[in-house]
Write an enzyme that holds these catalytic residues in place. Structure first.
Site, PDB file in Angstrom:
ATOM      1  N   GLY A  27      -7.012   9.412  -1.770  1.00  0.00           N
ATOM      2  CA  GLY A  27      -6.229   8.425  -2.486  1.00  0.00           C
ATOM      3  C   GLY A  27      -7.106   7.267  -2.232  1.00  0.00           C
ATOM      4  N   GLY A  28      -5.999   6.242  -2.747  1.00  0.00           N
ATOM      5  CA  GLY A  28      -6.555   4.639  -2.613  1.00  0.00           C
ATOM      6  C   GLY A  28      -6.242   4.171  -1.235  1.00  0.00           C
ATOM      7  N   VAL A  32      -7.148  12.935   2.739  1.00  0.00           N
ATOM      8  CA  VAL A  32      -6.284  14.110   3.724  1.00  0.00           C
ATOM      9  C   VAL A  32      -7.192  15.018   3.925  1.00  0.00           C
ATOM     10  CG1 VAL A  32      -4.180  15.406   3.706  1.00  0.00           C
ATOM     11  CG2 VAL A  32      -4.102  13.178   2.663  1.00  0.00           C
ATOM     12  N   ASP A 141       7.590   3.468  -1.482  1.00  0.00           N
ATOM     13  CA  ASP A 141       6.348   3.717  -2.502  1.00  0.00           C
ATOM     14  C   ASP A 141       6.823   5.413  -3.067  1.00  0.00           C
ATOM     15  OD1 ASP A 141       4.061   3.822  -4.041  1.00  0.00           O
ATOM     16  OD2 ASP A 141       2.762   4.284  -2.638  1.00  0.00           O
TER      17      ASP A 141
END
Length: 632
Positions: A27-28, A32, A141
């Site tokens: 992701g940004g 993971v 978020d």
């Protein structure tokens, strides 16, 4: 291509404990990995922060604190955090491994979900958020990417506290908003602050997306979406998908109120409302399946049966007419006879009515002057109604943009035609953002329906550093909606380049610009009494009054000894006098010197275009071909 084979972390043993097996997702902010905790012999998910974050001490401190808080949060719908640590350049989080997919994956696959199913997903999400809110934590978020759906149907929320940790980084100090713009509450956009009601707002947006298959706002830029969150009211889901029940409309409207005071107090309050809505929704059953039959995940016997089997045609012999019925005479049904007579009359009257109605085609009025179009339509027997005007890039102001019904439509004579006049091309006035910070100017320009173009910095002593000098197009100009507006921001004072300048001139110029000047002399092969180094570096942005240090070649050296040694003058070498060009236009001075056989090098101090200093000094004797330095 297997991307995990090129990942340097795959196969590495982190902290002497976690052996990384493969990469799951990227992701940004983090990547993971699937890993094995060799100490406890269990599979875990490792979230490894990207290097830009791991190198920020403020982030690491906040990250450790948030990890401890999240680890204490025990709830069946929260992905459990086991451990946090660092291994040289790697900052990681050890979490419960949840095999399955994200809610975003499910939305991509299925589109929108039925209201009841959407609430069955939202209820555990709100339960997880409610538990966090009770513990004093805010997620910040909430979005489908942070909701995991396990293979056995459980719902898990992930990434609590990560957004708060990122708020400590240098990214936020440069004006970057933390969160995902499509789910960001108005107060997060305007102030950057978030509380439990901000999570409620994001949950309301997520419910909207679940039942409609899309977010309420879209735009060409994130800033335009943020503007709508601040200034618009989130539309009802049923305005996008009519079959969405009013109960869900009410739940979304309450959660996404622009004023935080008008929303549910926290996720637990929204949870209570969601459970009530779910209870009152009608149960949707499939008549083709027996309700008592459990879902096994394998085809049932009925489902696997050939479709032709139950479709056989049943043929029976025609029944014989009883003898007693054959002997009876015909008796008419007088009710049916009367009904048929009424229908015949009605059909006749209807035909007569339509034969008396005159139909006429709507004339073509688009593009005509509104007054002329109204006159033409009235002359044909129409009633004219004028609607509110609309902007158009193709149809000029005062002309007809559209008619309803459209041209050539057959309508009864005397019908009403609605004419929509054109307001002409929509033009937006460029706002005056001079004196604002760059970020504030971006918001103001986007709020007026314009697009921010390039942002450039320019040395300027009159305008405070980091404040807007002007825009292009300039403030007050009318431009097309969505047009690009470039911003020019003040860089304040920029350190001038005085390298090579005579010592006294360099010190005098810097002092006149507001610098505190210190001069150091060193032994050097350069021309005596000229600047060979400076600090701060040339063209760097500095504040007024900044100390400046110049280093010059020692002045005590006999100039002519240096000159003869440096130039190795020969008896036949041609010499000439360097003329005085200070105060002349740079182009004219350069041409004059080159005509005398000198090489010219121009260095910029400002934007005046006039020679301020020269080296060698006026009337100095130099061999032809020597370099003359000019500062403008």
């Amino acid at each position: 291509m297997d991307t995990t084979t090129a990942d340097p972390l795959v196969g590495r043993l982190l902290d002497g404990r976690y052996r990384i097996e493969s990469r799951i997702a990227r992701g940004g902010m983090a990547t993971v990995y699937l890993a094995l905790d060799i100490r406890l012999d269990r599979t875990v998910a490792l979230k490894v922060m990207h290097r830009s974050l791991a190198e920020d001490p403020a982030f690491v401190r906040r990250f450790i604190g948030e990890a401890k808080s999240v680890a204490s949060l025990s709830h069946p719908n929260v992905v459990h955090v086991f451990d946090q640590g660092t291994d040289n350049d790697v900052v990681y989080l050890s979490m419960e491994y949840v095999p399955g997919r994200t809610l975003r994956d499910i939305l991509r696959e299925r589109g929108r979900l039925p209201a009841r199913e959407a609430l069955e997903i939202m209820i555990p999400v709100l339960a997880a958020l409610g538990a966090a809110h009770q513990a004093g934590m805010v997620h910040r978020d909430v979005k489908p990417e942070n909701v995991l759906m396990t293979d056995d149907g459980r719902v898990k929320v992930v990434d609590f506290g990560l957004a708060r940790a990122i708020e400590a980084t240098n990214q936020t100090r440069t004006g970057v908003m933390i969160g995902t713009i499509g789910y960001m509450s108005p107060e997060q956009v305007t102030t950057g602050g978030a509380d439990v009601r901000s999570d409620v707002y994001a949950a309301g947006i997520m419910l909207f997306e679940l039942v409609t298959g899309q977010q309420p706002y879209d735009g060409e830029t994130p800033m335009s979406v943020a503007y709508r969150h601040v200034h618009d009211t989130v539309p009802l889901p049923s305005s996008f998908v009519p079959e969405v029940p009013p109960l869900v409309d009410t739940l979304v409207a309450h959660a996404t109120a622009r004023d935080p005071q008008d929303r549910p107090a926290d996720a637990t309050a929204m949870l209570v409302a969601a459970v009530d809505a779910h209870r009152m929704l009608p149960r949707m059953t499939n008549p083709a399946m027996t309700q008592s039959q459990p879902h096994t995940g394998t085809p049932s016997a009925a489902a696997s049966m050939p479709q032709a089997a139950p479709m056989h045609t049943l043929i029976q012999p025609r029944a014989e007419t009883p003898p007693q019925q054959q002997k009876r005479g015909f008796r008419p049904n007088w009710f049916l006879v009367a009904l048929a007579a009424v229908m015949v009359v009605a059909i006749g009257l209807t035909g007569w009515f339509f034969s008396q109605t005159e139909y006429i085609a709507v004339p073509s009025l688009v593009g005509k002057n509104l007054a002329v179009a109204e006159k033409n339509a009235t002359a044909l027997g129409f009633t004219v109604k004028k609607a509110d005007g609309q902007y158009s890039e193709k149809v000029g102001e005062g002309l007809v943009l559209r008619s309803d019904p459209a041209a050539q439509t057959e309508v009864e004579k005397g019908s009403t035609i609605t004419l929509v006049p054109s307001l002409g091309p929509k033009r937006v006035i460029v706002p005056d953002v001079a004196g604002m910070t760059g970020n504030a100017a971006r918001v103001a320009i986007s709020a007026d329906g314009l697009t921010v173009g390039s942002v450039k910095r320019l040395a300027n002593l009159e305008v405070e550093r980091d404040k807007v000098i002007r825009t292009s197009p300039q403030a007050g100009e009318k431009v097309k909606e969505g047009a690009k507006v470039d911003i020019l921001v003040s860089a304040g004072m920029v350190m001038p380049d005085v390298t090579g300048m005579p010592k006294d001139e360099a010190a005098g110029y810097l002092g006149g610009q507001g610098f505190q000047v210190q001069v150091n002399e060193v032994d050097d092969d350069a021309e005596p009494c000229t600047v060979i180094a400076q600090a701060p570096k040339a063209k760097s942005e500095v504040d007024k009054g900044t100390p400046a240090q110049i280093t010059v070649a020692r002045c005590q050296t006999d100039f002519w000894d240096w000159f003869r040694g440096d130039n190795q003058a020969r008896d036949d070498q041609q010499f000439g006098l360097v003329p005085a060009v200070i105060g002349k236009d740079v182009k004219d001075a350069k041409a004059e010197l080159e005509a005398l056989g000198f090489t010219v090098r121009v260095q910029r101090l400002g934007n005046r275009g006039v020679v301020q200093y020269q080296r060698p000094l006026p009337n100095s004797e130099r061999p032809q071909g020597s370099t003359v330095y000019l500062w403008q």
